[in-house]
Design an enzyme around this catalytic site. Structure first.
Site, PDB file in Angstrom:
ATOM      1  N   GLU A  50       0.834  -1.206   0.000  1.00 50.38           N
ATOM      2  CA  GLU A  50       0.000   0.000   0.000  1.00 50.38           C
ATOM      3  C   GLU A  50       0.869   1.257   0.000  1.00 50.38           C
ATOM      4  O   GLU A  50       0.597   2.225  -0.714  1.00 50.38           O
ATOM      5  CB  GLU A  50      -0.913  -0.027   1.225  1.00 50.38           C
ATOM      6  CG  GLU A  50      -1.695   1.245   1.462  1.00 50.38           C
ATOM      7  CD  GLU A  50      -1.551   1.750   2.882  1.00 50.38           C
ATOM      8  OE1 GLU A  50      -1.269   2.951   3.060  1.00 50.38           O
ATOM      9  OE2 GLU A  50      -1.727   0.950   3.814  1.00 50.38           O
ATOM     10  N   HIS A  51       1.952   1.244   0.797  1.00 49.96           N
ATOM     11  CA  HIS A  51       2.858   2.394   0.840  1.00 49.96           C
ATOM     12  C   HIS A  51       3.555   2.615  -0.502  1.00 49.96           C
ATOM     13  O   HIS A  51       3.817   3.751  -0.895  1.00 49.96           O
ATOM     14  CB  HIS A  51       3.916   2.177   1.924  1.00 49.96           C
ATOM     15  CG  HIS A  51       3.515   2.699   3.260  1.00 49.96           C
ATOM     16  ND1 HIS A  51       4.162   3.728   3.898  1.00 49.96           N
ATOM     17  CD2 HIS A  51       2.500   2.325   4.101  1.00 49.96           C
ATOM     18  CE1 HIS A  51       3.591   3.962   5.061  1.00 49.96           C
ATOM     19  NE2 HIS A  51       2.582   3.127   5.218  1.00 49.96           N
ATOM     20  N   GLU A 127       7.175   4.222  11.642  1.00 44.27           N
ATOM     21  CA  GLU A 127       5.770   4.014  12.008  1.00 44.27           C
ATOM     22  C   GLU A 127       5.641   2.930  13.083  1.00 44.27           C
ATOM     23  O   GLU A 127       4.870   3.063  14.036  1.00 44.27           O
ATOM     24  CB  GLU A 127       4.971   3.626  10.755  1.00 44.27           C
ATOM     25  CG  GLU A 127       3.475   3.633  10.930  1.00 44.27           C
ATOM     26  CD  GLU A 127       2.734   3.352   9.626  1.00 44.27           C
ATOM     27  OE1 GLU A 127       1.501   3.229   9.693  1.00 44.27           O
ATOM     28  OE2 GLU A 127       3.379   3.253   8.569  1.00 44.27           O
TER      29      GLU A 127
END
Length: 430
Positions: A50-51, A127
């Site tokens: 997704e990133h 993150e």
């Protein structure tokens, strides 16, 4: 006109809902594949994919993707969950073709450049570190890991530093090729959209996408429950107490949603009134019910100071037990009203509505009308809720706690409090 649904020749489902008086369109591609679909050596790869989605394709650089959507005032993003991944945009009605073209380019021709990958791996490591430093985040990761021990459903979506650093562009390509196919994808638009025109644009750009994803479906989940405690020198303690919940498709799913609202769905809920307002034992308390495709989890989250933990947990458990004995009609009606209002409010957002439609199609194979949901809620009785409670809160609990938790009752004592005194047993309502 409601929701209109078409299916392309390759099996891709396309759905739209025209929302009058809205000048924008929220659209996206939802894929029935998330962190739960990862293999043992792929922990975190769905989130990394997704990133990497906006880091360049064969014909566009990362800058091109960002600048082209923002040149028209639009937005583009992606998200990963346990069971789905979504790629979505919001634009003015005239810019729908551009948004579809960008999303299709990402899905069909992403490069996953090695240099971009290295940078994004570093971002995700940050993150992960930030999540670990945030107790009210990490306690939920530990909660699901404990509830579904040694299963992909229980693993953190982010992955671990070791797994994230290990991934190569080929592994990301292979995961996408194995998990992404038209049979697992839904394209949805809500807002200022015309169905036939939208379907034609999607057909142009995604009509040649592979028909089937060859990857295996995730293994069935098995709730196991258990205990996790992490004693940290913090000002407060984060505690999550949970039980086996209900999957989306089962009879008790909507009853579980209402029960969570009655217990901890707002300032008028039982837990908020008894635990916070009357006793002042915590500054935050609420209930939740998460449904998945084949299981679920029902939980209570509380944040409190060290000196109140010992008293807090028995009070929480006592409130759970009380719902097995009595629920007032005004509580049930209030929960129904909360659910209905939340549904209506989210329907006024094009982005929320597109997400709702996509989720319903992936779970149930069709959009579910609001009227149908209201009928299901109307059929839930007090007897059914008290029966559900008497069964739900006698399953093996899951306890997760982070902070100064030395005074938290032992796991065996928590489990024992749930069975003494016994619930009043009731026949299952039909």
């Amino acid at each position: 006109m409601g929701v209109e649904v078409s299916r392309l020749s390759n099996g891709l489902t396309v759905a739209t809902e025209n929302l009058p008086h809205i000048e924008t369109v929220a659209l996206g591609v939802w894929v029935k594949s998330g962190s739960r679909n990862e293999r043992d050596d792929e922990h975190g790869i769905a989130h990394l994919l997704e990133h990497m989605a906006f880091k360049g394709t064969g014909s566009r650089s990362a800058w091109d993707i960002a600048s082209q959507i923002e040149d028209v005032g639009g937005e583009i993003n992606a998200a990963t969950s346990v069971e789905t991944t979504s790629f979505y945009a919001r634009v003015l009605r005239d810019d729908i073709p551009l948004a579809i073209d960008l999303l299709a380019d990402i899905l069909m021709d992403s490069r996953f450049d090695a240099d971009e990958l290295a940078r994004e791996q570093h971002v995700i490591l940050q993150e992960i570190g930030a999540a670990h430093d945030t107790p009210d985040d990490i306690v939920f990761d530990r909660f699901t890991e404990t509830a579904f021990r040694h299963q992909t459903l229980g693993r953190s979506i982010l992955g671990t530093p070791e797994t994230v650093k290990s991934f190569t562009p080929k592994q990301i390509h292979d995961f996408m090729a194995r998990q992404y196919g038209a049979d697992r994808m839904v394209v949805v638009a809500a807002g200022a959209v015309k169905h036939d025109e939208f379907v034609r644009e999607v057909e142009k750009r995604l009509g040649s996408f592979r028909e089937k994803a060859p990857g295996e479906a995730p293994s069935s989940a098995n709730y196991v429950g258990g205990d996790y405690r992490e004693d940290r020198d913090l000002m407060d303690a984060q505690i999550v107490l949970g039980f086996e919940g209900r999957a989306y498709h089962v009879r008790d799913f909507y009853a579980s949603q209402l029960l969570s609202m009655i217990l901890g769905g707002g300032m008028s809920s039982r837990l908020f009134q008894e635990v916070r307002e009357k006793r002042g034992l915590c500054y935050s308390v609420y209930a939740f019910h998460w449904g998945f495709s084949d299981t679920g989890v029902f939980g209570i989250h509380a944040a409190t100071g060290k000196e109140d933990i010992e008293e807090l947990v028995p009070v929480l458990l006592g409130e759970l037990q009380k719902t097995g004995d009595f629920i007032h009609l005004d509580e049930l009606n209030r929960a129904r009203a909360q659910y209905r209002a939340g549904l209506m409010m989210s329907s006024e957002s094009a982005a929320s509505r597109a997400s709702q439609i996509a989720r319903q199609i992936m779970l149930f194979g069709r959009p579910v009308a609001k009227e149908e949901l209201m009928e299901r809620l109307a059929g839930i009785t007090i007897e059914r809720l008290t029966d559900l409670s008497s069964r739900l809160f006698t399953t093996k609990p899951t306890v997760a706690a982070v902070g100064p938790v030395g005074t938290l009752a032992a796991f065996e004592d928590v489990a024992g409090m749930l069975t003494a005194p016994p619930f009043t047993m009731r026949k299952l309502a039909v």
